[in-house]
Write a protein that holds these residues in place. Sequence first.
Motif, PDB file in Angstrom:
ATOM      1  N   VAL A 114       0.925  -1.348   0.034  1.00 26.53           N
ATOM      2  CA  VAL A 114       0.010   0.279   0.065  1.00 26.53           C
ATOM      3  C   VAL A 114       0.894   1.245  -0.098  1.00 26.53           C
ATOM      4  O   VAL A 114       0.607   2.348  -0.718  1.00 26.53           O
ATOM      5  N   GLY A 118      -0.386   0.607  -4.123  1.00 24.21           N
ATOM      6  CA  GLY A 118      -1.148  -0.394  -4.404  1.00 24.21           C
ATOM      7  C   GLY A 118      -2.203  -0.277  -3.285  1.00 24.21           C
ATOM      8  O   GLY A 118      -2.405   0.647  -2.534  1.00 24.21           O
ATOM      9  N   ALA A 119      -3.316  -1.100  -3.645  1.00 22.00           N
ATOM     10  CA  ALA A 119      -4.808  -1.115  -2.874  1.00 22.00           C
ATOM     11  C   ALA A 119      -4.978  -2.350  -2.170  1.00 22.00           C
ATOM     12  O   ALA A 119      -4.683  -3.548  -2.826  1.00 22.00           O
ATOM     13  N   VAL A 121      -7.038  -4.930  -0.759  1.00 23.97           N
ATOM     14  CA  VAL A 121      -8.495  -5.415  -0.954  1.00 23.97           C
ATOM     15  C   VAL A 121      -8.892  -6.731   0.146  1.00 23.97           C
ATOM     16  O   VAL A 121      -7.995  -7.691  -0.030  1.00 23.97           O
ATOM     17  N   VAL A 176      -2.977  -7.356  -1.877  1.00 16.47           N
ATOM     18  CA  VAL A 176      -2.576  -5.899  -2.453  1.00 16.47           C
ATOM     19  C   VAL A 176      -2.440  -6.044  -3.880  1.00 16.47           C
ATOM     20  O   VAL A 176      -1.825  -6.599  -4.495  1.00 16.47           O
ATOM     21  N   GLU A 177      -3.352  -5.199  -4.485  1.00 19.14           N
ATOM     22  CA  GLU A 177      -3.582  -5.244  -5.901  1.00 19.14           C
ATOM     23  C   GLU A 177      -2.884  -3.877  -6.466  1.00 19.14           C
ATOM     24  O   GLU A 177      -3.006  -2.611  -5.976  1.00 19.14           O
ATOM     25  N   PRO A 179      -3.172  -0.743  -8.866  1.00 14.99           N
ATOM     26  CA  PRO A 179      -4.509   0.188  -9.215  1.00 14.99           C
ATOM     27  C   PRO A 179      -4.333   0.144 -10.735  1.00 14.99           C
ATOM     28  O   PRO A 179      -3.130  -0.103 -11.328  1.00 14.99           O
TER      29      PRO A 179
END
Length: 242
Positions: A114, A118-119, A121, A176-177, A179
Amino acid sequence: MKTVEIIGYQRANLGKAAAENFRKEGLVPCVLYGTGEQVHFAAPVILFRDLVYTNEAHFVHLNIEGDECQAILQEIQFHPVSEIILHADFLRISEGKKIKMEIPTRLVGKAPGVEKGGALVRKRATLKVIAFPKDMPDHIDVDCSTLDFHHAIKVSDVKIANLTFADPPQASIAVVEVPRAAKLAAEDAAKAAETAAAAPAAEGGAAPAAGAPAAGAAPAAGAAPADAKKGDAPKKDEGKKK
């Protein structure tokens, strides 16, 4: 785990029409099963607020016209449009028997992915847990402090004493994806780098053919100038007499 008290009234009339009348009066048609016979009752919808609209699991203390017992909310049905509670099923529990509940998950800790853009989820909002009532937690903390890009915390990574998880061990709880905007920016940067690397070669032009003299180079010794005509070549023995 906290306990919510729900007071109910036994239902003499069953069926769709009777259930609809209860809902119009602000009551939720319910059924209690487990040890003994099923008990059909109705309870005020306002009493479900602290049980349903929360991020923690709760036990339920049922009081059905003086008949009291400990239970858990086993299943609840909502209207697909208005989200009004249509029906609720309760399971009677005892301290000496294991039960299965869905326990909410909480993501704790700052994931390194993050901080890199990253995001985080959450893939599973709840986990199916099997345990004795005394060991059942009201929520499960999932530590994300080591989670980086394209990594996931799986069910098998969560270890809590006296709890057994019924979800698949390889199921992801959090990930963690990258974006989509970051992906596009990375692709654009890569294309720009390729274009910049190819530009110097294009500006230099084509290299001369093998053996051909470079532009402006002096002719080799004994060679005629490149722009001389055939008729301009000097005649041999021009000064001899015939």
